[in-house]
Design an enzyme around this catalytic site. Structure first.
Site, PDB file in Angstrom:
ATOM      1  N   ASP A 427       0.829  -1.211   0.000  1.00  0.00           N
ATOM      2  CA  ASP A 427       0.000   0.000   0.000  1.00  0.00           C
ATOM      3  C   ASP A 427       0.863   1.261   0.000  1.00  0.00           C
ATOM      4  O   ASP A 427       2.071   1.219   0.295  1.00  0.00           O
ATOM      5  CB  ASP A 427      -0.910  -0.041   1.245  1.00  0.00           C
ATOM      6  CG  ASP A 427      -2.232   0.678   1.036  1.00  0.00           C
ATOM      7  OD1 ASP A 427      -2.338   1.475   0.095  1.00  0.00           O
ATOM      8  OD2 ASP A 427      -3.168   0.436   1.835  1.00  0.00           O
ATOM      9  N   ASP A 485     -10.501   2.025  -3.844  1.00  0.00           N
ATOM     10  CA  ASP A 485     -10.952   1.691  -2.493  1.00  0.00           C
ATOM     11  C   ASP A 485     -12.458   1.540  -2.407  1.00  0.00           C
ATOM     12  O   ASP A 485     -12.979   1.129  -1.371  1.00  0.00           O
ATOM     13  CB  ASP A 485     -10.495   2.766  -1.496  1.00  0.00           C
ATOM     14  CG  ASP A 485      -9.202   2.367  -0.818  1.00  0.00           C
ATOM     15  OD1 ASP A 485      -8.720   1.250  -1.073  1.00  0.00           O
ATOM     16  OD2 ASP A 485      -8.669   3.182  -0.031  1.00  0.00           O
TER      17      ASP A 485
END
Ligand code: DGJ
Length: 684
Positions: A427, A485
């Site tokens: 990430d 997301d």
């Protein structure tokens, strides 16, 4: 020498005759068999007239356009050095002398017709040269008048924007230290009205994960160009005498078959070097199910539910390392939190394995929380000034510092060595916002390469608060990208549609989320969520312990169908139908031999008319006959109709030509829904 590159209906003519700076004379449709005489005649013929109030020789757009050529448009190479600007044109050993620099340009046309261009520069002077730009500038015909590129924001990546620019430069510049959520992604210039299925288009992409610039220029001098490269901040890159710089590849695709034609070249090319060598496992990611609430007891029911529905990879997201109870702390302290995980992660991994699943783990290697042991011990390892604003309560680590690199590599290496981790979700949750994106990006690539070399079996997913780092620099180093997301299927339909223009669907992670999407608060039917997550690298990100038995049965059927069809979904040709009503979408994947196709008919909003446009199924063989039936998993698609078309109730048998040209009458779904159709050739 005049180079003539040809592949798959594309050609490129480069005039690299001695005494001139090389110039691309043509990039587009294959010009057919041209011998040396024909090529020389072509090259001689392109000299333009000299207009009034202009340089006194024909304007020639070279691969290194600059003042020296009379080019007052955006230049390719910019630098600062006491020697100032020099006339180009002296070609020595394959390189052009460009002021204090030797410039060589690599140009490749792949068998799929994908163009790759980059510069290699070397400072051959005895003074320092500050490099400001080393971009690629490619000519496109003036009929490429309409422009498509992308913008976006967190959870809403890849929003298309179309304009018809006048004279000037339309420039998209990323200073995020990563492509960012507003990444232009592909800049496409095309003939007016180009769509998915038609139009002549020229598209560029920069294969680089740091700062970059992409532009389209319609110059008042005449030429139309597409340009791009790494965006270098002033003072960021100094070439000392002898130093070299290689620019990122700029990828260019021409097609006369619209945007699908662009994917038709890019996907097979990417698949030719992709590291993906096994079926994409169905995943479950813990993030929206439990967030930071980690414990074996808490996760056991989720592991059981995941195993029950047929999940193949269980990924423990953020929250597993010391003190990480929220997003304000602990990044950099890559040690398992023994208060949550007494005895480390092994007990959890054993349970995951017992459920027949692989184990994956989340990391954010480039970051540090001010509230962490790492930041307390090494405040000097922070890339920006420690007083600079945090973003998601975190700073960026200076990966170009060998001590930082060694520490981070060491922690990843130790954890991947200690535990059976099959997959890393990598990430990156903030913009860099500090000088040094070039060195940082180069160090990131070195780090991923080192991790992959040390742990060759481990797959890596590129995530950056969703889809903030999806590009062809990172893709050769990754096996999956987290597309966005948002798990809201309504948002996802368009995000996936446009993300898949460049990246083949097997890379694009898509998850079945909660009925009420966590990012938008919007509620969606199970059928819509399942249909949307089906296309791509599928997964689940939902607390399945809250699902009913009936829902778990549906998810099991969906998971089975995904496993049975992923070979097609992840190797086929992606097709998207142009439709007059933007509330309707049709997209699909067709097998390379056109024996089968899977399609989604989607209704994003209330249609323009009571009867929306016909559902055309593009890409099938017009000469063959197909049995078309609904693919469903036991979750009903909400409808507003009083009767349904026969294909929905009993299936239909039709020629590919009819399915592609005329299509099927639409199912009157409630808005924000989708239905899946499967077409199987019956005359094979
Ligand atoms: C941002 C990612 O995109 C999410 O999927 C999740 O991994 C969180 N970070 C965790 O902090």
């Amino acid at each position: 020498m005049i180079q003539y590159l040809r592949a798959s209906g594309v050609s490129l003519v480069i005039d690299a005759r001695p005494g001139t700076t090389p110039a691309v004379l043509h990039w587009g449709r294959d010009l057919g068999d041209l011998d040396e005489t024909a090529l020389a005649a072509f090259a001689d013929s392109v000299a333009a007239s000299v207009p009034p109030s202009a340089i006194d020789e024909p304007l020639r757009l070279t691969l290194l356009p600059s003042f020296a050529d009379g080019w007052s448009g955006r230049p390719a190479i910019e630098y600062s050095a006491p020697t100032g600007w020099a006339r180009t044109g002296d070609v020595a050993e394959g390189a052009v002398e460009f002021g204090p620099l030797d410039a060589a340009t690599d140009i490749e046309l792949t068998p799929e017709g994908v163009l790759r261009v980059r510069h290699r520069l070397q400072n051959r002077s005895d003074v320092s040269v500050g490099l400001h730009a080393a971009s690629i500038v490619l000519p496109v015909p003036s009929r490429a008048r309409e422009l498509l590129d992308f913008s976006g924001l967190w959870a809403h990546e890849r929003r298309p924007q179309r304009i018809t620019p006048g004279h000037g430069v339309w420039s998209r510049e990323s200073r995020h230290g990563r492509p960012g959520h507003d990444d232009p992604y592909l800049v496409v210039a095309g003939t007016p009205g180009f769509g998915f299925e038609s139009g002549e288009v020229w598209a560029t992409h920069i294969a680089w994960s740091g700062d970059r610039v992409q532009w389209f220029e319609r110059s008042s001098l005449g030429p139309t160009t597409l340009g791009g490269g790494e965006l270098l901040a002033p003072g960021e890159l100094t070439l000392e005498p002898g130093d070299e710089y290689t620019s990122p590849w700029v990828v260019g695709v021409w097609s006369d078959a619209g945007l699908d034609g662009v994917s038709d070249r890019l996907h097979p090319w990417i698949r030719s070097w992709s590291t993906i060598d096994r079926p994409r496992p169905l995943m479950l990611n813990t993030w929206e199910a439990v967030y930071f609430e980690h414990s074996l007891e808490g996760l056991q029911p989720l592991i059981d539910a995941a195993a029950r529905v047929g999940v193949e990879r269980f990924v423990l997201d953020d929250g597993w390392f010391v003190g990480r109870n929220n997003d304000r702390t602990s990044l950099g302290d890559w040690f398992v939190d023994e208060t949550k995980w007494p005895g480390g992660l092994s007990p959890l991994i054993e349970k995951v394995h017992a459920g027949g699943m692989e184990f994956g783990l989340w990391f954010e290697p480039e970051m540090v929380s001010p509230e962490s042991e790492l930041a307390r011990t090494h405040p000097d390892w922070i890339l920006s000034d420690v007083r600079a604003s945090t973003w998601r309560h975190q700073h960026v680590l200076d990966l170009a510092n060998p001590d930082v690199f060694d520490y981070i590599f060491g922690r990843l290496d130790a954890l991947l060595g200690e535990y059976a981790i099959a997959y890393v979700k990598w990430d990156h949750n903030r913009d860099v916002l500090a000088p040094g994106a070039h060195a940082q990006t180069a160090a990131l690539y070195r780090l991923i390469d080192a991790v992959r070399a040390a742990h060759p079996g481990v797959e890596i997913e590129s995530c950056a608060s969703g889809g903030g780092r999806i590009d062809l620099g990172i893709l050769p180093r990754t096996d999956r990208v987290w597309t966005s997301d948002t798990n809201d299927p309504l948002e996802r339909q368009l995000i996936q549609r446009y993300s898949s223009l460049l990246v083949p669907p097997e890379y694009l992670g898509g998850h079945l989320g909660d009925a009420r999407a966590h990012t938008t608060g919007r509620t969606s039917s199970l059928a819509f969520r399942l249909a949307t997550a089906f296309f791509g690298s599928a997964g689940i990100e939902w607390d399945l312990t809250e699902a009913t038995d009936a829902e778990l049965d549906v998810i099991t059927a969906w998971a089975t169908a995904y496993r049975e069809r992923r070979a097609l979904l992840h190797s086929g040709r992606v097709v998207r139908a142009d439709a007059a009503d933007e509330a309707t979408l049709v997209h699909g994947v067709v097998a390379p031999d056109r024996s089968t196709g899977l399609f989604a008919s989607v209704l994003l909003a209330a249609p323009e008319a009571a009867l929306p446009p016909a559902v055309r199924l593009p890409g099938l063989d017009p000469e063959r006959t197909y049995r078309v039936s609904v693919l469903e998993f036991g979750a009903e698609t909400p409808r507003i109709d009083n009767s349904q078309p026969t294909w929905f109730t009993e299936g239909v048998t039709l020629r590919g030509s009819v399915l592609g040209e005329v299509g099927l009458p639409p199912l009157l779904m409630a808005p924000e829904n989708a239905v899946l159709l499967e077409a199987v050739a019956i005359d094979a």
